[in-house]
Design a protein around this motif. Structure first.
Motif, PDB file in Angstrom:
ATOM      1  N   LYS A  44       0.816  -1.207   0.000  1.00 36.92           N
ATOM      2  CA  LYS A  44       0.000   0.000   0.000  1.00 36.92           C
ATOM      3  C   LYS A  44       0.854   1.263   0.000  1.00 36.92           C
ATOM      4  O   LYS A  44       0.497   2.274  -0.616  1.00 36.92           O
ATOM      5  N   LEU A  45       1.978   1.222   0.680  1.00 35.38           N
ATOM      6  CA  LEU A  45       2.873   2.385   0.664  1.00 35.38           C
ATOM      7  C   LEU A  45       3.411   2.640  -0.740  1.00 35.38           C
ATOM      8  O   LEU A  45       3.520   3.791  -1.175  1.00 35.38           O
ATOM      9  N   SER A  46       3.730   1.559  -1.439  1.00 31.61           N
ATOM     10  CA  SER A  46       4.195   1.693  -2.818  1.00 31.61           C
ATOM     11  C   SER A  46       3.087   2.264  -3.701  1.00 31.61           C
ATOM     12  O   SER A  46       3.331   3.152  -4.531  1.00 31.61           O
ATOM     13  N   GLU A  47       1.865   1.781  -3.519  1.00 33.85           N
ATOM     14  CA  GLU A  47       0.724   2.295  -4.278  1.00 33.85           C
ATOM     15  C   GLU A  47       0.494   3.771  -3.965  1.00 33.85           C
ATOM     16  O   GLU A  47       0.165   4.569  -4.853  1.00 33.85           O
ATOM     17  N   LEU A  48       0.659   4.137  -2.708  1.00 34.01           N
ATOM     18  CA  LEU A  48       0.457   5.518  -2.282  1.00 34.01           C
ATOM     19  C   LEU A  48       1.451   6.454  -2.984  1.00 34.01           C
ATOM     20  O   LEU A  48       1.075   7.532  -3.465  1.00 34.01           O
ATOM     21  N   ILE A  49       2.696   6.036  -3.052  1.00 33.57           N
ATOM     22  CA  ILE A  49       3.718   6.858  -3.719  1.00 33.57           C
ATOM     23  C   ILE A  49       3.390   7.037  -5.198  1.00 33.57           C
ATOM     24  O   ILE A  49       3.420   8.150  -5.736  1.00 33.57           O
ATOM     25  N   LEU A  50       3.048   5.935  -5.865  1.00 29.71           N
ATOM     26  CA  LEU A  50       2.732   6.006  -7.291  1.00 29.71           C
ATOM     27  C   LEU A  50       1.488   6.852  -7.546  1.00 29.71           C
ATOM     28  O   LEU A  50       1.452   7.639  -8.503  1.00 29.71           O
ATOM     29  N   ALA A  51       0.477   6.698  -6.690  1.00 30.03           N
ATOM     30  CA  ALA A  51      -0.753   7.480  -6.842  1.00 30.03           C
ATOM     31  C   ALA A  51      -0.484   8.960  -6.612  1.00 30.03           C
ATOM     32  O   ALA A  51      -0.998   9.818  -7.344  1.00 30.03           O
ATOM     33  N   THR A  52       0.317   9.265  -5.606  1.00 30.27           N
ATOM     34  CA  THR A  52       0.668  10.657  -5.319  1.00 30.27           C
ATOM     35  C   THR A  52       1.338  11.298  -6.521  1.00 30.27           C
ATOM     36  O   THR A  52       0.951  12.390  -6.972  1.00 30.27           O
ATOM     37  N   GLN A  53       2.326  10.617  -7.073  1.00 27.96           N
ATOM     38  CA  GLN A  53       3.068  11.174  -8.204  1.00 27.96           C
ATOM     39  C   GLN A  53       2.198  11.295  -9.446  1.00 27.96           C
ATOM     40  O   GLN A  53       2.261  12.296 -10.166  1.00 27.96           O
ATOM     41  N   SER A  54       1.367  10.286  -9.696  1.00 24.29           N
ATOM     42  CA  SER A  54       0.509  10.304 -10.877  1.00 24.29           C
ATOM     43  C   SER A  54      -0.531  11.417 -10.796  1.00 24.29           C
ATOM     44  O   SER A  54      -0.716  12.188 -11.754  1.00 24.29           O
ATOM     45  N   ILE A  55      -1.208  11.526  -9.664  1.00 30.22           N
ATOM     46  CA  ILE A  55      -2.261  12.530  -9.499  1.00 30.22           C
ATOM     47  C   ILE A  55      -1.686  13.940  -9.530  1.00 30.22           C
ATOM     48  O   ILE A  55      -2.217  14.833 -10.202  1.00 30.22           O
ATOM     49  N   LEU A  56      -0.591  14.164  -8.828  1.00 33.05           N
ATOM     50  CA  LEU A  56      -0.001  15.503  -8.810  1.00 33.05           C
ATOM     51  C   LEU A  56       0.526  15.905 -10.187  1.00 33.05           C
ATOM     52  O   LEU A  56       0.384  17.055 -10.604  1.00 33.05           O
ATOM     53  N   LYS A  57       1.128  14.939 -10.896  1.00 31.02           N
ATOM     54  CA  LYS A  57       1.615  15.247 -12.247  1.00 31.02           C
ATOM     55  C   LYS A  57       0.458  15.626 -13.173  1.00 31.02           C
ATOM     56  O   LYS A  57       0.542  16.610 -13.925  1.00 31.02           O
ATOM     57  N   ASN A  58      -0.624  14.859 -13.111  1.00 31.20           N
ATOM     58  CA  ASN A  58      -1.782  15.165 -13.951  1.00 31.20           C
ATOM     59  C   ASN A  58      -2.389  16.517 -13.583  1.00 31.20           C
ATOM     60  O   ASN A  58      -2.838  17.269 -14.458  1.00 31.20           O
ATOM     61  N   ALA A  59      -2.407  16.807 -12.285  1.00 35.91           N
ATOM     62  CA  ALA A  59      -2.958  18.091 -11.843  1.00 35.91           C
ATOM     63  C   ALA A  59      -2.081  19.255 -12.308  1.00 35.91           C
ATOM     64  O   ALA A  59      -2.589  20.300 -12.718  1.00 35.91           O
ATOM     65  N   ILE A  60      -0.770  19.070 -12.249  1.00 34.20           N
ATOM     66  CA  ILE A  60       0.146  20.103 -12.756  1.00 34.20           C
ATOM     67  C   ILE A  60      -0.076  20.311 -14.249  1.00 34.20           C
ATOM     68  O   ILE A  60      -0.159  21.451 -14.739  1.00 34.20           O
ATOM     69  N   ASP A  61      -0.186  19.205 -14.991  1.00 28.76           N
ATOM     70  CA  ASP A  61      -0.417  19.293 -16.437  1.00 28.76           C
ATOM     71  C   ASP A  61      -1.737  19.999 -16.758  1.00 28.76           C
ATOM     72  O   ASP A  61      -1.877  20.597 -17.831  1.00 28.76           O
ATOM     73  N   SER A  62      -2.684  19.921 -15.822  1.00 26.62           N
ATOM     74  CA  SER A  62      -3.992  20.563 -16.003  1.00 26.62           C
ATOM     75  C   SER A  62      -4.055  21.937 -15.349  1.00 26.62           C
ATOM     76  O   SER A  62      -5.133  22.515 -15.214  1.00 26.62           O
ATOM     77  N   MET A  63      -2.906  22.422 -14.888  1.00 30.79           N
ATOM     78  CA  MET A  63      -2.792  23.762 -14.274  1.00 30.79           C
ATOM     79  C   MET A  63      -3.595  23.881 -12.981  1.00 30.79           C
ATOM     80  O   MET A  63      -4.163  24.928 -12.666  1.00 30.79           O
TER      81      MET A  63
END
Length: 270
Positions: A194-213
């Protein structure tokens, strides 16, 4: 409050306009905005300094000035607006950086919670903030060591800036939904998977949010009132009593770690 994607969006918006600009002075319109110096002291310190770069640490904006740093925290309603010469004053202006070409970088703040400081180094930030979400050092071992003695809810742990810097209420809810973890589960109970999933989810969501301004819910805007576009991708935040996109049960809102928290009781079982 603007979170990491919103702060990053502001930085990307203002950087091309202020890089290499020479400062001729500052104007302070609300005394409490500037917490390290008086207006006269900062004017002396900044006069003729050039902006070399702009960066971010967590939710803080860092303006680099020849081995010194102007550090800005937007808090709830702070905005940075670049203004060319001969334009009328902006409402709610609290702090202005004046450039030699007569342009300005203006900090507006309706609720007056935002703060600006002038520092010789970044030690105070690095001492109080945890790893950046995209740091190569953010791994399961790091999180395990940080969480193993924390009986409090995982939602509160994600909001704790001394562990991972930059996550706020919106993205904490989205991250936990993505990995199907209830926000009230004790942080110390998450296993390595779950910790590994949390890290990947954090990075994926934040990257997508940055890309969407970023996400605009109420106050966030940038560059002449442009809005963030990530709101259309939110799965649970601000969707109380709406159907979950994964299971068609209803999203609920509770108080967790002192914050309004959205989750799906079916997908995120306690």
């Amino acid at each position: 409050m603007p979170e990491l994607p919103e702060v990053e969006t502001v930085i990307r918006s203002i950087t091309p306009k202020i890089i290499k600009q020479k400062i001729i002075g500052i104007k302070l319109n609300w005394d409490k905005t500037l917490y390290t110096h008086s207006e006269s002291e900062l004017n002396k310190s900044l006069k003729n300094k050039c902006i070399s770069s702009v960066s971010r640490r967590g939710k803080y904006i860092i303006i680099h000035l020849q081995n010194r740093f102007l550090i800005i925290h937007l808090r709830m309603t702070g905005k940075l607006i670049f203004q060319k010469k001969n334009i009328k004053p902006l409402q709610h202006s609290r702090f202005e950086i004046l450039f030699n070409d007569k342009s300005k970088l203006i900090f507006t703040d309706i609720r007056k919670f935002g703060r600006i400081g002038y520092h010789e180094n970044l030690n105070f930030l690095n001492n109080k903030l945890g790893l950046e979400p995209f740091s190569k050092n953010l791994n399961t071992k790091y999180l395990y060591n940080k969480l193993k003695l924390r009986p409090g809810p995982i939602k509160g742990t994600l909001l704790n800036q001394s562990i991972i810097a930059g996550i706020g209420n919106i993205y904490a809810d989205e991250i936990l939904f993505k990995i199907k973890v209830h926000p009230q589960i004790p942080a110390k109970t998450l296993n390595s998977k779950k910790l590994s999933e949390l890290i990947l989810a954090t990075q994926s969501i934040l990257k997508n949010a940055i890309d969407s301004m970023g996400t605009t819910i109420i106050n966030f805007s940038f560059d002449k009132n442009s809005s963030g576009k990530y709101g259309s991708q939110l799965k649970v935040f601000n969707k109380n009593n709406e159907k979950c996109q994964s299971c068609s049960n209803y999203i609920k809102k509770i108080k967790c770690a002192g914050r309004g928290t959205h989750f799906c009781p079916h997908c995120q079982k306690l």
